[in-house]
Design a protein around this motif. Structure first.
Motif, PDB file in Angstrom:
ATOM      1  N   ASP A   4       0.839  -1.193   0.000  1.00 13.99           N
ATOM      2  CA  ASP A   4       0.000   0.000   0.000  1.00 13.99           C
ATOM      3  C   ASP A   4       0.884   1.257   0.000  1.00 13.99           C
ATOM      4  O   ASP A   4       0.657   2.200  -0.771  1.00 13.99           O
ATOM      5  N   TYR A   5       1.926   1.238   0.831  1.00 13.43           N
ATOM      6  CA  TYR A   5       2.853   2.369   0.925  1.00 13.43           C
ATOM      7  C   TYR A   5       3.501   2.674  -0.431  1.00 13.43           C
ATOM      8  O   TYR A   5       3.613   3.836  -0.833  1.00 13.43           O
ATOM      9  N   LEU A   6       3.903   1.627  -1.157  1.00 12.15           N
ATOM     10  CA  LEU A   6       4.588   1.835  -2.442  1.00 12.15           C
ATOM     11  C   LEU A   6       3.734   2.659  -3.415  1.00 12.15           C
ATOM     12  O   LEU A   6       4.259   3.483  -4.158  1.00 12.15           O
ATOM     13  N   ALA A   7       2.420   2.427  -3.376  1.00  8.52           N
ATOM     14  CA  ALA A   7       1.542   3.154  -4.306  1.00  8.52           C
ATOM     15  C   ALA A   7       1.111   4.497  -3.755  1.00  8.52           C
ATOM     16  O   ALA A   7       0.524   5.298  -4.471  1.00  8.52           O
ATOM     17  N   ARG A   8       1.377   4.743  -2.460  1.00  7.79           N
ATOM     18  CA  ARG A   8       0.892   5.985  -1.849  1.00  7.79           C
ATOM     19  C   ARG A   8       1.954   7.054  -1.694  1.00  7.79           C
ATOM     20  O   ARG A   8       1.610   8.194  -1.394  1.00  7.79           O
TER      21      ARG A   8
ATOM     22  N   ALA B  72       4.683   8.401  -6.640  1.00  4.18           N
ATOM     23  CA  ALA B  72       3.943   7.336  -7.307  1.00  4.18           C
ATOM     24  C   ALA B  72       2.459   7.697  -7.402  1.00  4.18           C
ATOM     25  O   ALA B  72       1.881   7.705  -8.488  1.00  4.18           O
ATOM     26  N   ALA B  73       1.835   8.026  -6.246  1.00  3.38           N
ATOM     27  CA  ALA B  73       0.381   8.263  -6.224  1.00  3.38           C
ATOM     28  C   ALA B  73      -0.021   9.381  -7.178  1.00  3.38           C
ATOM     29  O   ALA B  73      -1.079   9.311  -7.804  1.00  3.38           O
TER      30      ALA B  73
ATOM     31  N   GLU C 267      -5.772  -2.949  -6.799  1.00  2.00           N
ATOM     32  CA  GLU C 267      -5.080  -2.767  -5.508  1.00  2.00           C
ATOM     33  C   GLU C 267      -4.475  -1.365  -5.440  1.00  2.00           C
ATOM     34  O   GLU C 267      -4.615  -0.655  -4.435  1.00  2.00           O
ATOM     35  N   VAL C 268      -3.808  -0.973  -6.503  1.00  4.90           N
ATOM     36  CA  VAL C 268      -3.204   0.363  -6.552  1.00  4.90           C
ATOM     37  C   VAL C 268      -4.290   1.440  -6.487  1.00  4.90           C
ATOM     38  O   VAL C 268      -4.122   2.473  -5.823  1.00  4.90           O
ATOM     39  N   ALA C 269      -5.420   1.192  -7.138  1.00  2.00           N
ATOM     40  CA  ALA C 269      -6.524   2.165  -7.107  1.00  2.00           C
ATOM     41  C   ALA C 269      -7.003   2.363  -5.672  1.00  2.00           C
ATOM     42  O   ALA C 269      -7.264   3.496  -5.244  1.00  2.00           O
ATOM     43  N   ARG C 270      -7.111   1.263  -4.921  1.00  4.20           N
ATOM     44  CA  ARG C 270      -7.557   1.382  -3.513  1.00  4.20           C
ATOM     45  C   ARG C 270      -6.555   2.200  -2.702  1.00  4.20           C
ATOM     46  O   ARG C 270      -6.940   3.054  -1.910  1.00  4.20           O
ATOM     47  N   SER C 271      -5.264   1.948  -2.887  1.00  5.69           N
ATOM     48  CA  SER C 271      -4.245   2.704  -2.149  1.00  5.69           C
ATOM     49  C   SER C 271      -4.302   4.186  -2.510  1.00  5.69           C
ATOM     50  O   SER C 271      -4.267   5.054  -1.645  1.00  5.69           O
ATOM     51  N   ARG C 272      -4.415   4.460  -3.782  1.00  5.09           N
ATOM     52  CA  ARG C 272      -4.451   5.859  -4.219  1.00  5.09           C
ATOM     53  C   ARG C 272      -5.702   6.563  -3.706  1.00  5.09           C
ATOM     54  O   ARG C 272      -5.649   7.725  -3.328  1.00  5.09           O
ATOM     55  N   ALA C 273      -6.824   5.844  -3.683  1.00  9.32           N
ATOM     56  CA  ALA C 273      -8.079   6.470  -3.256  1.00  9.32           C
ATOM     57  C   ALA C 273      -8.045   6.757  -1.761  1.00  9.32           C
ATOM     58  O   ALA C 273      -8.620   7.731  -1.275  1.00  9.32           O
TER      59      ALA C 273
END
Ligand code: HEC
Length: 145
Positions: A72-76, A80-81, A117-123
Protein backbone atom coordinates in the motif's frame (compact mmCIF):
# COMPACT_ATOMS: atom_id res chain seq x y z
CA UNK A 1 1.09 2.94 -62.08
CA UNK A 2 2.00 6.25 -60.40
CA UNK A 3 5.64 6.52 -59.52
CA UNK A 4 6.05 7.72 -55.92
CA UNK A 5 8.28 10.61 -56.92
CA UNK A 6 5.48 12.00 -59.09
CA UNK A 7 3.05 12.20 -56.14
CA UNK A 8 2.66 15.53 -54.35
CA UNK A 9 5.07 15.76 -51.42
CA UNK A 10 2.44 15.33 -48.69
CA UNK A 11 1.04 12.16 -50.23
CA UNK A 12 4.49 10.71 -50.37
CA UNK A 13 5.36 11.42 -46.74
CA UNK A 14 2.15 10.58 -44.92
CA UNK A 15 2.12 6.83 -45.53
CA UNK A 16 5.76 6.63 -44.56
CA UNK A 17 5.06 8.51 -41.31
CA UNK A 18 2.23 6.05 -40.56
CA UNK A 19 4.46 3.05 -41.10
CA UNK A 20 7.23 4.49 -38.94
CA UNK A 21 4.75 5.28 -36.16
CA UNK A 22 3.28 1.78 -36.27
CA UNK A 23 6.78 0.34 -35.97
CA UNK A 24 7.86 2.67 -33.16
CA UNK A 25 4.66 2.77 -31.06
CA UNK A 26 5.14 -0.51 -29.15
CA UNK A 27 8.62 0.63 -28.10
CA UNK A 28 7.21 3.95 -26.86
CA UNK A 29 4.74 2.47 -24.38
CA UNK A 30 4.91 0.30 -21.29
CA UNK A 31 6.20 0.42 -17.73
CA UNK A 32 9.83 1.04 -18.59
CA UNK A 33 8.92 4.11 -20.60
CA UNK A 34 6.50 5.29 -17.90
CA UNK A 35 9.28 4.84 -15.35
CA UNK A 36 11.68 6.90 -17.46
CA UNK A 37 9.07 9.61 -18.07
CA UNK A 38 7.57 9.89 -14.60
CA UNK A 39 10.04 8.52 -12.05
CA UNK A 40 13.59 8.60 -13.38
CA UNK A 41 13.83 12.38 -13.18
CA UNK A 42 14.23 11.97 -9.41
CA UNK A 43 15.04 8.28 -8.90
CA UNK A 44 17.41 8.13 -11.93
CA UNK A 45 17.29 5.62 -14.77
CA UNK A 46 18.87 2.83 -12.73
CA UNK A 47 16.73 3.58 -9.64
CA UNK A 48 19.61 4.54 -7.40
CA UNK A 49 18.14 7.93 -6.32
CA UNK A 50 20.26 10.53 -4.52
CA UNK A 51 21.49 9.82 -1.00
CA UNK A 52 19.95 12.20 1.51
CA UNK A 53 17.19 13.35 -0.85
CA UNK A 54 15.61 10.63 -2.97
CA UNK A 55 15.51 7.00 -1.83
CA UNK A 56 16.98 4.26 -3.95
CA UNK A 57 14.39 2.08 -5.69
CA UNK A 58 17.06 -0.51 -6.39
CA UNK A 59 17.65 -3.31 -3.92
CA UNK A 60 15.68 -3.22 -0.69
CA UNK A 61 12.13 -2.51 -1.89
CA UNK A 62 11.25 -6.18 -2.11
CA UNK A 63 11.18 -6.26 1.68
CA UNK A 64 8.60 -3.46 1.75
CA UNK A 65 6.56 -5.33 -0.85
CA UNK A 66 6.37 -8.33 1.50
CA UNK A 67 3.50 -6.95 3.61
CA UNK A 68 0.08 -5.60 2.59
CA UNK A 69 0.86 -2.31 4.39
CA UNK A 70 4.15 -2.07 2.51
CA UNK A 71 2.48 -2.72 -0.86
CA UNK A 72 0.00 0.00 0.00
CA UNK A 73 2.85 2.37 0.92
CA UNK A 74 4.59 1.83 -2.44
CA UNK A 75 1.54 3.15 -4.31
CA UNK A 76 0.89 5.98 -1.85
CA UNK A 77 4.24 7.79 -1.76
CA UNK A 78 3.61 11.14 -3.46
CA UNK A 79 5.81 10.56 -6.53
CA UNK A 80 3.94 7.34 -7.31
CA UNK A 81 0.38 8.26 -6.22
CA UNK A 82 0.42 11.56 -8.08
CA UNK A 83 2.04 10.39 -11.31
CA UNK A 84 -0.26 11.31 -14.22
CA UNK A 85 -0.80 7.69 -15.25
CA UNK A 86 -3.67 5.23 -14.71
CA UNK A 87 -3.86 2.82 -11.78
CA UNK A 88 -3.05 -0.05 -14.16
CA UNK A 89 -0.03 1.81 -15.54
CA UNK A 90 1.22 2.66 -12.03
CA UNK A 91 0.82 -0.98 -10.93
CA UNK A 92 2.81 -1.99 -14.02
CA UNK A 93 5.58 0.53 -13.21
CA UNK A 94 5.80 -0.65 -9.58
CA UNK A 95 5.85 -4.32 -10.64
CA UNK A 96 8.44 -3.54 -13.29
CA UNK A 97 10.77 -1.80 -10.84
CA UNK A 98 10.29 -4.49 -8.19
CA UNK A 99 11.23 -7.21 -10.67
CA UNK A 100 13.89 -5.23 -12.48
CA UNK A 101 15.70 -3.62 -9.54
CA UNK A 102 14.65 -5.58 -6.44
CA UNK A 103 14.37 -9.20 -7.50
CA UNK A 104 16.83 -10.36 -4.83
CA UNK A 105 14.79 -8.97 -1.92
CA UNK A 106 11.30 -9.90 -3.16
CA UNK A 107 9.45 -12.35 -0.90
CA UNK A 108 9.03 -15.89 -2.25
CA UNK A 109 5.80 -16.19 -4.20
CA UNK A 110 5.53 -12.43 -4.72
CA UNK A 111 2.20 -11.58 -6.34
CA UNK A 112 2.36 -8.56 -8.65
CA UNK A 113 0.29 -5.54 -7.66
CA UNK A 114 -2.98 -5.22 -9.57
CA UNK A 115 -4.52 -2.04 -10.93
CA UNK A 116 -7.43 -2.36 -8.49
CA UNK A 117 -5.08 -2.77 -5.51
CA UNK A 118 -3.20 0.36 -6.55
CA UNK A 119 -6.52 2.16 -7.11
CA UNK A 120 -7.56 1.38 -3.51
CA UNK A 121 -4.25 2.70 -2.15
CA UNK A 122 -4.45 5.86 -4.22
CA UNK A 123 -8.08 6.47 -3.26
CA UNK A 124 -7.29 6.03 0.43
CA UNK A 125 -4.82 8.89 0.41
CA UNK A 126 -3.75 10.60 -2.77
CA UNK A 127 -1.20 12.47 -0.70
CA UNK A 128 0.76 10.74 1.98
CA UNK A 129 1.54 13.60 4.36
CA UNK A 130 4.66 12.18 6.00
CA UNK A 131 6.09 9.28 3.98
CA UNK A 132 9.23 8.96 6.08
CA UNK A 133 7.26 8.61 9.33
CA UNK A 134 5.11 5.82 7.88
CA UNK A 135 8.19 4.19 6.37
CA UNK A 136 9.91 4.07 9.79
CA UNK A 137 6.80 2.41 11.27
CA UNK A 138 6.50 -0.13 8.47
CA UNK A 139 10.14 -0.89 8.22
CA UNK A 140 11.74 -0.27 11.64
CA UNK A 141 15.08 -1.91 10.83
CA UNK A 142 15.67 0.23 7.76
CA UNK A 143 17.98 3.18 7.47
CA UNK A 144 16.55 6.49 6.25
CA UNK A 145 17.36 7.48 2.71
C1 HEC B 1 9.86 14.87 -7.87
C2 HEC B 1 10.73 13.75 -7.53
C3 HEC B 1 10.13 12.36 -7.58
C4 HEC B 1 9.45 11.75 -8.61
C5 HEC B 1 9.12 12.31 -9.98
C6 HEC B 1 9.12 10.42 -8.13
N1 HEC B 1 9.58 10.23 -6.86
FE1 HEC B 1 9.42 8.55 -5.77
N2 HEC B 1 10.20 9.49 -4.17
C7 HEC B 1 10.70 10.78 -4.17
C8 HEC B 1 11.06 11.16 -2.80
C9 HEC B 1 11.66 12.49 -2.36
C10 HEC B 1 10.74 10.06 -1.99
C11 HEC B 1 10.83 9.96 -0.46
C12 HEC B 1 9.44 10.14 0.12
C13 HEC B 1 8.92 11.53 -0.07
O1 HEC B 1 9.45 12.45 0.57
O2 HEC B 1 8.03 11.68 -0.93
C14 HEC B 1 10.22 9.03 -2.88
C15 HEC B 1 9.84 7.76 -2.46
C16 HEC B 1 9.44 6.75 -3.30
C17 HEC B 1 9.21 5.38 -2.89
C18 HEC B 1 9.43 4.81 -1.50
C19 HEC B 1 10.85 4.28 -1.42
C20 HEC B 1 11.32 3.95 -0.01
O3 HEC B 1 12.41 3.38 0.11
O4 HEC B 1 10.64 4.25 0.96
C21 HEC B 1 8.76 4.72 -3.98
C22 HEC B 1 8.37 3.25 -4.07
C23 HEC B 1 8.72 5.66 -5.06
N3 HEC B 1 9.14 6.90 -4.62
C24 HEC B 1 8.31 5.36 -6.34
C25 HEC B 1 8.18 6.30 -7.34
C26 HEC B 1 7.60 6.00 -8.63
C27 HEC B 1 7.10 4.63 -9.06
C28 HEC B 1 7.62 7.16 -9.35
C29 HEC B 1 7.11 7.39 -10.74
C30 HEC B 1 5.75 6.94 -11.03
C31 HEC B 1 8.22 8.17 -8.50
N4 HEC B 1 8.53 7.61 -7.30
C32 HEC B 1 8.42 9.49 -8.89
C33 HEC B 1 10.84 11.59 -5.27
C34 HEC B 1 10.20 11.38 -6.48
Amino acid sequence: MTRIDRLPRRRRELPLAGVLFALAAPALAGPRVDYLLHCAGCHLADGRGSPGAVPSLAGPLGRIAASPAGRDYLARVPGAAQAPISDEALAAVLNWLLLEFNRETLPPGFQPLSGSEVARSRARARVLADPLKLRRELWPDSTDY
